[in-house]
Design a protein around this motif. Structure first.
Motif, short mmCIF file in Angstrom:
data_model
loop_
_atom_site.label_atom_id
_atom_site.label_comp_id
_atom_site.label_asym_id
_atom_site.label_seq_id
_atom_site.Cartn_x
_atom_site.Cartn_y
_atom_site.Cartn_z
N GLU A 95 0.84 -1.20 0.00
CA GLU A 95 0.00 0.00 0.00
C GLU A 95 0.87 1.25 0.00
OE1 GLU A 95 -3.40 0.17 -0.07
OE2 GLU A 95 -3.41 -2.02 -0.28
N GLU A 96 0.55 2.20 -0.87
CA GLU A 96 1.31 3.45 -0.91
C GLU A 96 1.05 4.27 0.35
OE1 GLU A 96 1.86 7.49 -3.60
OE2 GLU A 96 1.08 5.69 -4.57
N VAL A 97 2.16 4.67 1.00
CA VAL A 97 2.10 5.46 2.22
C VAL A 97 2.59 6.88 1.96
CG1 VAL A 97 2.99 5.66 4.57
CG2 VAL A 97 2.37 3.42 3.66
N ALA A 98 3.59 7.01 1.09
CA ALA A 98 4.17 8.32 0.80
C ALA A 98 4.74 8.29 -0.61
CB ALA A 98 5.26 8.66 1.82
N ARG A 99 5.01 9.50 -1.12
CA ARG A 99 5.58 9.64 -2.46
C ARG A 99 6.43 10.91 -2.49
NH1 ARG A 99 3.02 8.85 -8.17
NH2 ARG A 99 2.01 7.17 -7.02
N LEU A 100 7.58 10.82 -3.11
CA LEU A 100 8.43 11.98 -3.32
C LEU A 100 8.77 12.08 -4.80
CD1 LEU A 100 10.94 11.68 -0.34
CD2 LEU A 100 9.09 13.33 -0.59
N VAL A 101 8.67 13.27 -5.34
CA VAL A 101 9.01 13.51 -6.73
C VAL A 101 10.22 14.44 -6.75
CG1 VAL A 101 8.22 14.45 -8.93
CG2 VAL A 101 6.62 13.22 -7.44
N ARG A 102 11.26 13.99 -7.43
CA ARG A 102 12.52 14.72 -7.54
C ARG A 102 13.07 15.16 -6.19
NH1 ARG A 102 11.94 18.07 -13.23
NH2 ARG A 102 11.99 16.20 -14.49
N PRO A 103 13.28 14.21 -5.28
CA PRO A 103 13.84 14.58 -3.97
C PRO A 103 15.26 15.08 -4.14
CG PRO A 103 13.89 12.21 -4.25
CD PRO A 103 13.12 12.76 -5.43
N THR A 104 15.63 16.03 -3.28
CA THR A 104 16.98 16.60 -3.36
C THR A 104 17.78 16.43 -2.08
OG1 THR A 104 16.11 18.75 -2.69
CG2 THR A 104 16.29 18.34 -5.06
N ALA A 105 17.11 16.07 -0.99
CA ALA A 105 17.80 15.95 0.29
C ALA A 105 17.46 14.63 0.97
CB ALA A 105 17.42 17.11 1.20
N ALA A 106 18.46 14.08 1.65
CA ALA A 106 18.26 12.82 2.35
C ALA A 106 17.19 12.96 3.44
CB ALA A 106 19.57 12.32 2.94
N GLY A 107 17.07 14.13 4.05
CA GLY A 107 16.12 14.33 5.15
C GLY A 107 14.69 14.05 4.75
N GLU A 108 14.27 14.51 3.59
CA GLU A 108 12.89 14.26 3.17
C GLU A 108 12.67 12.78 2.85
OE1 GLU A 108 11.84 16.39 -0.50
OE2 GLU A 108 13.92 16.26 -1.15
N ILE A 109 13.70 12.13 2.35
CA ILE A 109 13.60 10.70 2.07
C ILE A 109 13.55 9.92 3.38
CG2 ILE A 109 14.67 8.73 0.90
CD1 ILE A 109 16.02 10.88 -0.97
N LEU A 110 14.37 10.32 4.34
CA LEU A 110 14.37 9.68 5.66
C LEU A 110 13.00 9.79 6.33
CD1 LEU A 110 17.86 10.74 7.01
CD2 LEU A 110 17.04 8.38 6.72
N GLN A 111 12.38 10.93 6.21
CA GLN A 111 11.06 11.13 6.81
C GLN A 111 10.05 10.16 6.20
OE1 GLN A 111 9.50 15.11 6.42
NE2 GLN A 111 7.80 14.70 7.78
N ALA A 112 10.06 10.01 4.89
CA ALA A 112 9.14 9.07 4.23
C ALA A 112 9.48 7.63 4.60
CB ALA A 112 9.18 9.28 2.72
N LEU A 113 10.77 7.30 4.68
CA LEU A 113 11.17 5.95 5.08
C LEU A 113 10.68 5.63 6.48
CD1 LEU A 113 14.78 5.81 3.62
CD2 LEU A 113 12.89 4.27 3.02
N GLY A 114 10.71 6.60 7.37
CA GLY A 114 10.23 6.39 8.73
C GLY A 114 8.76 6.03 8.78
N GLN A 115 8.00 6.43 7.77
CA GLN A 115 6.58 6.10 7.73
C GLN A 115 6.32 4.65 7.35
OE1 GLN A 115 4.04 8.99 5.66
NE2 GLN A 115 5.79 10.37 5.65
N ILE A 116 7.29 4.01 6.67
CA ILE A 116 7.08 2.62 6.24
C ILE A 116 7.95 1.62 7.01
CG2 ILE A 116 6.28 3.26 3.95
CD1 ILE A 116 9.09 2.39 2.90
N ASP A 117 9.04 2.07 7.60
CA ASP A 117 9.96 1.17 8.31
C ASP A 117 9.73 1.30 9.79
OD1 ASP A 117 11.95 -0.61 8.94
OD2 ASP A 117 13.60 0.73 8.40
N HIS A 118 8.75 0.56 10.30
CA HIS A 118 8.37 0.66 11.72
C HIS A 118 9.40 0.06 12.66
CE1 HIS A 118 4.63 2.23 10.32
NE2 HIS A 118 4.32 1.11 9.70
N ALA A 119 10.33 -0.74 12.13
CA ALA A 119 11.34 -1.37 12.98
C ALA A 119 12.53 -0.45 13.22
CB ALA A 119 11.81 -2.67 12.33
N ALA A 120 12.56 0.68 12.55
CA ALA A 120 13.71 1.59 12.68
C ALA A 120 13.75 2.26 14.04
CB ALA A 120 13.67 2.64 11.60
#
Length: 108
Positions: A83-108
């Motif tokens: 199931e889609e939880v988040a989406r990023l288009v043309r990300p430029t910084a690791a921080g925004e990607i980390l935030q989205a990853l935190g939404q799907i990786d509950h074990a982190a």
């Protein structure tokens, strides 16, 4: 990190059936935006080694990109149990990607 870089385009049903946390990265090898985003994507994914990472070569007549309504590259689709939880288009910084990853990786 489980990185499945492939020119093979999985079917939408295969992607929907994936269990756990997955990032589907749509882009093209020749795309300047895609190449520029790679350091940020790699840095963020390194912090989430349990997340599956699928790179999908996108372009005209590529069904999976159309099924996810991809318009610009790179597009990262963050899935939890298919199931889609988040989406990023043309990300430029690791921080925004980390935030989205935190939404799907509950074990982190």
């Amino acid at each position: 990190m489980h990185d499945d870089s492939t020119a093979h385009e999985p079917a939408r049903s295969e992607v929907d059936a994936l269990e756990g946390a997955t990032v589907v990265e749509f882009g093209a090898s020749w795309c300047g935006h895609c190449r520029a985003a790679q350091p940020a994507i790699a840095a963020a994914l390194a912090a989430h080694p349990r997340v599956r990472h699928l790179r999908v070569e996108d372009g005209p007549a590529r069904r999976l990109g159309r099924a996810f309504r991809v318009k610009l590259w790179p597009t990262l689709v963050f899935l939890r149990d298919g199931e889609e939880v988040a989406r990023l288009v043309r990300p430029t910084a690791a921080g925004e990607i980390l935030q989205a990853l935190g939404q799907i990786d509950h074990a982190a």
